[in-house]
Design a protein around this motif. Structure first.
Motif, PDB file in Angstrom:
ATOM      1  N   ILE A  42      63.473  43.817  27.420  1.00 14.36           N
ATOM      2  CA  ILE A  42      63.460  42.504  26.773  1.00 14.36           C
ATOM      3  C   ILE A  42      64.664  41.687  27.241  1.00 14.36           C
ATOM      4  N   GLN A  43      64.421  40.434  27.578  1.00 15.91           N
ATOM      5  CA  GLN A  43      65.485  39.532  28.015  1.00 15.91           C
ATOM      6  C   GLN A  43      65.388  38.230  27.221  1.00 15.91           C
ATOM      7  N   VAL A  44      66.440  37.888  26.469  1.00 15.13           N
ATOM      8  CA  VAL A  44      66.488  36.614  25.748  1.00 15.13           C
ATOM      9  C   VAL A  44      66.908  35.532  26.733  1.00 15.13           C
ATOM     10  N   VAL A  45      65.977  34.664  27.091  1.00 17.76           N
ATOM     11  CA  VAL A  45      66.238  33.671  28.135  1.00 17.76           C
ATOM     12  C   VAL A  45      66.714  32.332  27.576  1.00 17.76           C
ATOM     13  N   ALA A  46      66.561  32.119  26.268  1.00 17.57           N
ATOM     14  CA  ALA A  46      67.010  30.857  25.669  1.00 17.57           C
ATOM     15  C   ALA A  46      67.245  31.059  24.183  1.00 17.57           C
ATOM     16  N   GLN A  47      68.321  30.437  23.680  1.00 15.51           N
ATOM     17  CA  GLN A  47      68.637  30.461  22.264  1.00 15.51           C
ATOM     18  C   GLN A  47      68.823  29.022  21.792  1.00 15.51           C
ATOM     19  N   ILE A  48      68.122  28.632  20.727  1.00 13.89           N
ATOM     20  CA  ILE A  48      68.236  27.267  20.231  1.00 13.89           C
ATOM     21  C   ILE A  48      68.313  27.285  18.707  1.00 13.89           C
ATOM     22  N   ALA A  49      68.843  26.176  18.151  1.00 13.29           N
ATOM     23  CA  ALA A  49      69.088  26.102  16.719  1.00 13.29           C
ATOM     24  C   ALA A  49      68.213  25.081  16.014  1.00 13.29           C
ATOM     25  N   ALA A  50      67.416  24.310  16.742  1.00 13.60           N
ATOM     26  CA  ALA A  50      66.630  23.231  16.137  1.00 13.60           C
ATOM     27  C   ALA A  50      65.161  23.333  16.546  1.00 13.60           C
ATOM     28  N   GLY A  51      64.287  23.034  15.582  1.00 12.04           N
ATOM     29  CA  GLY A  51      62.859  23.147  15.846  1.00 12.04           C
ATOM     30  C   GLY A  51      62.338  22.158  16.863  1.00 12.04           C
ATOM     31  N   ASP A  52      62.931  20.964  16.900  1.00  9.21           N
ATOM     32  CA  ASP A  52      62.422  19.957  17.838  1.00  9.21           C
ATOM     33  C   ASP A  52      62.841  20.218  19.280  1.00  9.21           C
ATOM     34  N   MET A  53      63.586  21.302  19.517  1.00  9.02           N
ATOM     35  CA  MET A  53      63.948  21.703  20.881  1.00  9.02           C
ATOM     36  C   MET A  53      63.033  22.797  21.427  1.00  9.02           C
ATOM     37  N   ILE A  54      62.179  23.352  20.570  1.00  8.17           N
ATOM     38  CA  ILE A  54      61.429  24.550  20.943  1.00  8.17           C
ATOM     39  C   ILE A  54      60.474  24.303  22.103  1.00  8.17           C
ATOM     40  N   VAL A  55      59.655  23.281  22.001  1.00 11.48           N
ATOM     41  CA  VAL A  55      58.618  23.074  23.020  1.00 11.48           C
ATOM     42  C   VAL A  55      59.236  22.765  24.382  1.00 11.48           C
ATOM     43  N   ASP A  56      60.200  21.832  24.417  1.00  6.73           N
ATOM     44  CA  ASP A  56      60.836  21.491  25.699  1.00  6.73           C
ATOM     45  C   ASP A  56      61.524  22.706  26.310  1.00  6.73           C
ATOM     46  N   THR A  57      62.185  23.508  25.466  1.00  6.79           N
ATOM     47  CA  THR A  57      62.871  24.704  25.977  1.00  6.79           C
ATOM     48  C   THR A  57      61.860  25.708  26.513  1.00  6.79           C
ATOM     49  N   ALA A  58      60.735  25.850  25.820  1.00  7.83           N
ATOM     50  CA  ALA A  58      59.694  26.778  26.293  1.00  7.83           C
ATOM     51  C   ALA A  58      59.107  26.322  27.621  1.00  7.83           C
ATOM     52  N   LEU A  59      58.918  25.021  27.771  1.00  7.79           N
ATOM     53  CA  LEU A  59      58.364  24.516  29.028  1.00  7.79           C
ATOM     54  C   LEU A  59      59.350  24.684  30.179  1.00  7.79           C
ATOM     55  N   THR A  60      60.646  24.672  29.852  1.00  6.98           N
ATOM     56  CA  THR A  60      61.673  24.848  30.890  1.00  6.98           C
ATOM     57  C   THR A  60      61.837  26.310  31.275  1.00  6.98           C
ATOM     58  N   HIS A  61      61.916  27.200  30.281  1.00  6.57           N
ATOM     59  CA  HIS A  61      62.251  28.608  30.540  1.00  6.57           C
ATOM     60  C   HIS A  61      61.036  29.524  30.640  1.00  6.57           C
ATOM     61  N   ARG A  62      59.872  29.044  30.225  1.00  8.81           N
ATOM     62  CA  ARG A  62      58.630  29.806  30.321  1.00  8.81           C
ATOM     63  C   ARG A  62      58.747  31.221  29.734  1.00  8.81           C
ATOM     64  N   PRO A  63      59.088  31.326  28.446  1.00  4.59           N
ATOM     65  CA  PRO A  63      59.170  32.656  27.835  1.00  4.59           C
ATOM     66  C   PRO A  63      57.788  33.253  27.651  1.00  4.59           C
ATOM     67  N   ASP A  64      57.744  34.582  27.577  1.00  2.00           N
ATOM     68  CA  ASP A  64      56.498  35.267  27.250  1.00  2.00           C
ATOM     69  C   ASP A  64      56.246  35.223  25.748  1.00  2.00           C
ATOM     70  N   VAL A  65      57.333  35.283  24.976  1.00  2.00           N
ATOM     71  CA  VAL A  65      57.252  35.294  23.515  1.00  2.00           C
ATOM     72  C   VAL A  65      58.295  34.343  22.946  1.00  2.00           C
ATOM     73  N   ALA A  66      57.880  33.532  21.973  1.00  2.00           N
ATOM     74  CA  ALA A  66      58.818  32.669  21.246  1.00  2.00           C
ATOM     75  C   ALA A  66      59.008  33.259  19.858  1.00  2.00           C
ATOM     76  N   LEU A  67      60.240  33.599  19.534  1.00  2.00           N
ATOM     77  CA  LEU A  67      60.595  34.179  18.243  1.00  2.00           C
ATOM     78  C   LEU A  67      61.176  33.056  17.384  1.00  2.00           C
ATOM     79  N   LEU A  68      60.430  32.616  16.366  1.00  2.00           N
ATOM     80  CA  LEU A  68      60.765  31.390  15.651  1.00  2.00           C
ATOM     81  C   LEU A  68      61.027  31.628  14.169  1.00  2.00           C
ATOM     82  N   ASP A  69      62.115  31.048  13.680  1.00  2.00           N
ATOM     83  CA  ASP A  69      62.327  30.933  12.242  1.00  2.00           C
ATOM     84  C   ASP A  69      61.420  29.816  11.735  1.00  2.00           C
ATOM     85  N   ILE A  70      61.215  29.725  10.419  1.00  2.00           N
ATOM     86  CA  ILE A  70      60.371  28.664   9.880  1.00  2.00           C
ATOM     87  C   ILE A  70      61.179  27.424   9.544  1.00  2.00           C
TER      88      ILE A  70
END
Length: 210
Positions: A36-64
């Motif tokens: 397992i490799q954590v490729v991105a860490q973010i603190a805000a929900g409105d950053m999730i989609v852009d970060t996913a499109l940039t880093h292309r993770p296999d799994v997004a682990l999200l708080d609510i």
């Protein structure tokens, strides 16, 4: 296996958690897993989609409960904009309503934060193979709780009631008439079995309906 000797194809994970200490601890513990490799860490929900499109993770682990956008809303956006990314909700709030909303948003898993990291790592591997992973106790509670009784508009009106908003404020914000707002509030109060709109909002949030 030493930590820096990973398989050729590690599982790429995006981690969205607003509490810095929790986010750092999760990243550290998951990073100790050989695959397992954590490729991105973010603190805000409105950053999730852009970060996913940039880093292309296999799994997004999200708080609510995240600033900017909830993890549930972000999960729905990821389903549409990054369909290859599997979403695993990890939250302190094991509420049946949240579980139902997560599944409706396309999440592949839902776990609460009090479990061991080995269980979380196993869940990440399992959702990547196409499985759905749900905390068993929460799944049972969700089945017994039944569906969300509130309509989408009743939910909107309750959400807009926060911070002491008047009926006129709510009507203006949602582009509704004041009588329509009162009707939706009255219906929501009845469905939640409460005495007023503030109690209704608290009950709906406690159930995970908002």
């Amino acid at each position: 296996m030493p930590r820096d000797h990973r398989p050729a194809k590690s599982i790429r994970v995006l981690l969205a958690e607003d509490q810095g200490m929790m986010r750092g601890a999760l990243a550290l513990l998951l990073g100790m897993e050989p695959d397992i490799q954590v490729v991105a860490q973010i603190a805000a929900g409105d950053m999730i989609v852009d970060t996913a499109l940039t880093h292309r993770p296999d799994v997004a682990l999200l708080d609510i409960e995240l600033p900017g956008m909830s993890g549930l809303d972000a999960a729905a956006q990821l389903r549409d904009e990054a369909p290859d990314c599997r979403v695993l909700i990890l939250t302190t709030f094991g509420r049946p309503g949240y579980l139902r909303r997560a599944m409706e948003a396309g999440a592949a898993g839902f776990l609460v934060k009090d479990g061991p990291v080995e269980e979380l790592a196993a869940a990440i591997r399992r959702v990547l193979t196409g499985e759905t992973v749900i905390d068993p106790a929460l799944a049972a509670a969700a089945l017994s709780a039944g569906p969300n009784p509130l309509t989408a508009r009743e939910s909107d009106v309750l959400n807009a009631s926060a911070d002491g908003a008047t009926v006129a404020d709510i009507a203006d914000k949602l582009h509704l008439s004041e009588s329509t707002v009162r009707n939706h509030l009255s219906s929501a109060i009845g469905k939640t079995g409460t005495r007023n709109r503030m109690e209704a909002m608290r009950e709906a949030r406690q159930q995970g309906w908002l």
